[in-house]
Structures are given as structure tokens and as C-alpha cells.
Scaffold this motif. Structure first.
Motif: not given
Length: 400
Positions: A78, A115-116, A118-120, A163
Motif C-alpha cells: 500500500d 482485499a488488497f 481488489v483495492r488496487h 473475489h
């Protein structure tokens, strides 16, 4: 120093440490047990040099590779992604499209990593290594305690799919793969909805592994040709069921055949200085091939192939260094020798220069076992398929 150089790809070694002890890994056993990381200060120095340089085009890919990236915390990536994008803005280079990529063995993927991803998702791609069915994969991809990793990789495929994340897959071909191409193909075909691309690799150096099942030489050319032909047949026979499933090697090889003789030579692009800029966890810079040890070939290049350390050597100094010029001249000499002697030169993607040096002790030869297996056998198999289709078409016209 030449501003004609262009950086398209930056390979970052976040850490050389790996949770697996794969038999065929390019990194040394010692480095894969070393828990160090590329410090944020090193990332900042590297990308200030890159974005302030005259060596960038419209796009730049940044990939974490060479070691297992997911052994570092999620927050590390991140912060690293945010830092690189902030430096791009500070340097006034928001016109450059930056994409990120992580190449992982997949074993550590869990809900938090999903989740990481998906976030990026807007600017991050994912690559996973998997060698096919359990018997092929687990023979060479085990952890330091000898435990198999295939079940964890399959769980990762399923979790990512839940996901909406489809990774690119790289598979290494070994004796076990050659013995059962149908099982190899079917494993990935059955998971075609879970993956975005599929590419298989024979080992880059066919004579370096301690395990005979990983080695090959020119006498294996027909065996690989038969393997490639079988994959082509399987891919063709399944195409009507899902045209989206593509084996990258076959597609790229066919494109090279169809484009042979074009002025835009893929072989020249593959070994262009600085086009691939590799920075290890300590800051040592190499070019040309990802995963290349900085101290490799010290008998040819003083101190090895490293072009310096980015912490104390500017990118401009690296681009103008006598060592980079020397390596580039050697590679051009190698290309000239291949162009003069090899009938497959027009379809060769390149990348065999240092392998040629290791095999022959110079750059003046043409064939190595690696190019015979990677290029010639594959090209022969693709031409076999094209000729077969042409013959079938001719018979159809006669019968009509």
C-alpha cells in the motif's frame, strides 16, 4: 550516454526471502533464506531517478518479483504504490500510465490479500506460479520442511475467483509435464474461468539443475516438439468451447512467424539496454533479464553484471557507463552471429545472450540447447500445425 534508451519495465525485489524451496529457483538457497526488504528510501531514490530521467515512454510497468513478495506485509505494498505514484506526480509525469504487478507462488493468499488486490484492481495485476496437477507441481515446489504446496495454490485460485480476481499463470515444464501433456493442459483448462492468461516455461538454463528431470539438451528437441504439438492440438480442439482460453507461448510464437521479416525485430527489443531495469533489495541494478544475480559473470565483467547501486550511482551514470556499453556491444555481437547463421533468427524473441556465454564461453556461436528447445522446437511445432491446416484446406477445395 544515450537518451535513446527507454525503460518499459522495472522489476523490484521487495525481498529475496521465499517461503518455498523450489528445486529450480534461480535465486541461491542462501538468498532465499535472507529476511531483508527493499527500504522505502531505496524505492524513493529509485523512482525519483526513473521519473526524472529522459528514458520513459507513455507507459511503465512495475513488478515485484524474485523472492516471494507476499512474505512482506500488505501495508508495505500500500505504502510503496502510494509512494511511487506520489513521486510520479511530484516529478510532473502524470502523463505516464503506471501499472503494478506482483508475481507470487500463491501459498499465502488469504482474505486480507484479496482485499488488497481488489483495492488496487485499477492499476495492479497479479501473476501466480503453478506447474499443473499436484504430481507435477509438488515434485518441485515444496516448502523448506518438504511439505507440498499444490493444495494451497488451488485454494488461492478458488479464493481469488470468489473475489473476482483472475491471475496470470506461469507454469514450469519438467520431465513430468512432457510425459503427460494432456493432464497438464486439462488442469488449466478446467480452471480457465479463474485465470486471465496462461504461459508455460522450460527452464531458462537447461543444464544447470541438479535434478535430471529439470535438464535438457539439443537431443531433446524432438521430444519438446511433440509436447508442443500435443498442446497445440489440445488448444485447437478445445477452442470452440471457449475462445478466450489462450496459451501465451503458442499465440506469441504464431505472431512471430506471421510477422517474420518485419522491421520491428522482437529479438532486438528483448535485449535493449535499460528496457528492463531490475533493482534488487540492496539497490544493485541490472538490466536485460529479471532475476539476474548482480555478481553473475565476473570473469567477463568486472564485479559481475551489476551496473551500480542506485543509492550511490545515478541513472544517468548507469546509462552512460562503460559496462552497459560493453554488455550492449556483446549482445549486438551475439545477435549478429545468430542473424548470420540461424534460419530461425526472424522468429526468435531473444534473451539467450548470457546463456550463450555460459554454454560457449563467447558470443560468436548461434545454437544453444535453450534456443533449440524454447524457439526452434516450438516454431517447428507451430509450422507443423499450419502446414496441416493448409493441407486440409487444399484437400477440401479439391473434393469440392
Amino acid at each position: 550516454m544515450s537518451s535513446e534508451y527507454r525503460i518499459d519495465l522495472v522489476v523490484l525485489q521487495g525481498t529475496p526471502f521465499c517461503n518455498l524451496n523450489c528445486t529450480y529457483c534461480d535465486l541461491s538457497r542462501e538468498s532465499r533464506r535472507t529476511r531483508i526488504l527493499m527500504a522505502p528510501e531505496l524505492i524513493e531514490r529509485s523512482f525519483r531517478e526513473i521519473f526524472e530521467s529522459p528514458f520513459l515512454g507513455d507507459t511503465l510497468t512495475v513488478i515485484w518479483h524474485s523472492g516471494e513478495p507476499l512474505t512482506l506485509p500488505i501495508a508495505y505494498y500500500d505504502d510503496a504504490i502510494g509512494l511511487i505514484l506520489a513521486i510520479r506526480t511530484a516529478c510532473g509525469r502524470d502523463d505516464i500510465d503506471v501499472r503494478f504487478d506482483i508475481q507470487t507462488n500463491g501459498v499465502l493468499i488469504d482474505e486480507a490479500w484479496c482485499a488488497f488486490f481488489v483495492r488496487h484492481a485499477a492499476h495492479l495485476d497479479l501473476g501466480m506460479s503453478c506447474d499443473g496437477p499436484a504430481g507435477m507441481h509438488d515434485a518441485f515446489r515444496r516448502n523448506w520442511s518438504g511439505r507440498a504446496s499444490h493444495a494451497a495454490v488451488v485454494r488461492a485460485f478458488d479464493l481469488l475467483a470468489a473475489h473476482g480476481i483472475a491471475p496470470k499463470v506461469i507454469a514450469v515444464v519438467t520431465d513430468r509435464t512432457l510425459d503427460d501433456p494432456d493432464a497438464f493442459f486439462e488442469f488449466f483448462w478446467e480452471r480457465r474461468a479463474q485465470i486471465r492468461g496462461f504461459h508455460f516455461n522450460a527452464l531458462a538454463d537447461g543444464g544447470a539443475a541438479a535434478d535430471p528431470a529439470l535438464n535438457y539438451d539439443t537431443s531433446d528437441r524432438e521430444r519438446y516438439r511433440s509436447f508442443y504439438r500435443r498442446l497445440i492440438h489440445l488448444a485447437t480442439s478445445h477452442a470452440g468451447h471457449d475462445d478466450a482460453f489462450e496459451i501465451g507461448n503458442l499465440t506469441h510464437g504464431l505472431r512471430r512467424i506471421l510477422a517474420a521479416g518485419d522491421a520491428d525485430e522482437p529479438e532486438a527489443q528483448a535485449t535493449a539496454p535499460l528496457q528492463s531495469l531490475n533493482i534488487d533489495a540492496n539497490g544493485f541494478v541490472t538490466s536485460f533479464y529479471a532475476g539476474l544475480a548482480p555478481d553473475a559473470f565476473p570473469e567477463r565483467y568486472e564485479g559481475g553484471v551489476t551496473l551500480g547501486n542506485i543509492l550511490d550511482t545515478t541513472l544517468q551514470e548507469i546509462a552512460g557507463s562503460p559496462k552497459l556499453s560493453s554488455i550492449a556491444r556483446d549482445f549486438e555481437r551475439s545477435r549478429a552471429a545468430c542473424a548470420a547463421a540461424c534460419p530461425y533468427f526472424g522468429v526468435c524473441p531473444g534473451g539467450f545472450e548470457l546463456t550463450k556465454l555460459a554454454r560457449h564461453g563467447d558470443f560468436d556461436g548461434s545454437e544453444t540447447p535453450e534456443c533449440a528447445i524454447h524457439v526452434k522446437a516450438l516454431t517447428d511445432a507451430l509450422l507443423d500445425d499450419l502446414e496441416s491446416h493448409a493441407a486440409d484446406s487444399a484437400r477440401h477445395r479439391v473434393s469440392a
